[in-house]
Every structure is written in C-alpha cells, then in structure tokens.
Design an enzyme around this catalytic site. Structure first.
Site, PDB file in Angstrom:
ATOM      1  N   ASP A  11     103.756   7.688 114.985  1.00  0.00           N
ATOM      2  CA  ASP A  11     103.709   6.509 114.119  1.00  0.00           C
ATOM      3  C   ASP A  11     103.467   5.313 115.040  1.00  0.00           C
ATOM      4  OD1 ASP A  11     104.015   4.762 111.893  1.00  0.00           O
ATOM      5  OD2 ASP A  11     106.085   4.387 112.487  1.00  0.00           O
ATOM      6  N   GLU A  71      99.484   8.447 112.246  1.00  0.00           N
ATOM      7  CA  GLU A  71      99.341   7.615 111.058  1.00  0.00           C
ATOM      8  C   GLU A  71      98.300   6.541 111.311  1.00  0.00           C
ATOM      9  OE1 GLU A  71     102.114   4.421 108.774  1.00  0.00           O
ATOM     10  OE2 GLU A  71     102.953   6.454 108.894  1.00  0.00           O
ATOM     11  N   ASP A 146     110.880   4.620 112.404  1.00  0.00           N
ATOM     12  CA  ASP A 146     109.594   4.929 113.032  1.00  0.00           C
ATOM     13  C   ASP A 146     109.539   6.398 113.432  1.00  0.00           C
ATOM     14  OD1 ASP A 146     108.418   2.028 113.470  1.00  0.00           O
ATOM     15  OD2 ASP A 146     110.521   1.961 114.059  1.00  0.00           O
TER      16      ASP A 146
END
Length: 199
Positions: A11, A71, A146
């Site tokens: 992420d 992501e 996160d």
C-alpha cells in the site's frame, strides 16, 4: 500436490507504506507478515524514496515473494499529494523489478469490492474482513491501517488468481473478426463485407 506461492502486497505511502505477505497453497491463503514502513520522522522527500527502495528490497529478500500486488494511487484533488504517492509507488515497483518479480496493480475500489463486495467500504471494514477470512488473532492486527490495506491488495490478487478465465475470444478489429470467422460469414447477390478499417 498443491503448489505454494508467496504474494507481497504493498500500500504505497510517503508517510507510512504498508506491506503484507500471504502464503498461498492451493486455494488456501495464510498471512505470513504485515507491517508498515514509517517515514514520518524523515523530512527529506528523496531520502524517503531511498528508504522505501531499501526496505521493500529487504522485505523481498526476506520473504522471497513470487508476485507483488500493489494498490494503484487514487485520483484526488491534491495534485502534489498524487505526485508524491506516484513516486512512492514507482520506487516500490522498481524494487520488485530489480528482483524480477511480476507486478499486479489494483485500484482501491477493486480491492474493496473483492474483499467486502462494497467499493465504498471503510478501512476498518476491510481489516475486519481480512481478520475473519485469514483467521488472524485480534492481538496480531496492527493499529496501522496501511498494513491491512497492503494485505488486502495481496488477498485481492489471491482472489483474482482463482477467478475463472473467460473463454470469450477477443478481436483486435473487424478485419481480424472476419479472417478468424470465415465459416460464419455469407454474402448474397452483390453484398460484400468491407474489412477496410481505415475510415
């Protein structure tokens, strides 16, 4: 015998970059690790990028993932924030490329949909779903969202791996369709099939 695969989820972030590692055997996934790379005390943006590269490379060398799921940055109104996030993502991708690891990028909406069925799900809902699906003890759940977002990217890729592949044929043009389906085309009288795609 079921083959084993390790998936690293990332992420991207410039303050905290999350990571999550899944072990997949057959159709079962288990969490190996998750955490965050904290850069909040670093003031130089370029040193942060160097730190991301070093830490992601270290995580790759430790867990030896077969694939990376990352992501994609979401489109926001703050252009400067998007630029910084894009740089962080690029550095993480570069670390994977350096180790010849295939990279798969997923939009936040797709990740949320894959895990919860709701593209507007909150980070807490995503984390809760991961906890249930992977049987993670409450004490093991990080406070840093996160990390769970990164694990969600890895789990989304795991789900996509098992998705049935479409048997539908894809054609690059009408001319391509005609050339591959001659037995399905007929002409009557003076009717001709025009395969010119230039106009």
């Amino acid at each position: 015998m079921a083959t084993e695969k390790i998936i690293l989820g990332i992420d991207p972030g410039t303050n905290i970059m999350g990571y999550g590692v899944l072990r997949v055997i057959g159709n079962k996934a288990t969490m190996i690790a998750m955490g965050g790379i904290d850069m909040r005390k670093m003031t130089d943006p370029y040193l942060r990028l160097g730190h991301i590269f070093k830490r992601v490379t270290g995580i790759i060398d430790e867990y030896l993932p077969d694939e990376m799921a990352i992501e994609a940055p979401f489109f926001g109104k703050n252009v400067q924030s998007m630029l910084k996030l894009g740089r962080a993502q690029g550095v993480a991708i570069a670390a994977a490329i350096q180790r010849d690891i295939p990279i798969h990028e997923y939009a936040p909406l797709k990740i949320k949909m894959a895990l919860t069925g709701n593209g507007a799900a909150s980070k807490e809902q995503v984390a809760g779903m991961l906890q249930r699906m992977l049987s993670i003890e409450k004490a093991e759940m990080p406070k840093c969202m996160d990390a769970t977002d990164a694990l969600a990217a890895a789990y989304c890729h795991f789900i996509q791996m098992g998705a049935p592949q479409s048997s539908e044929k894809h054609y690059s043009s009408w001319k391509d369709f005609v050339s591959r389906n001659k037995n399905r085309l007929t002409t009557t009288g003076k009717t001709n099939i025009n395969t010119n795609t230039d106009d």
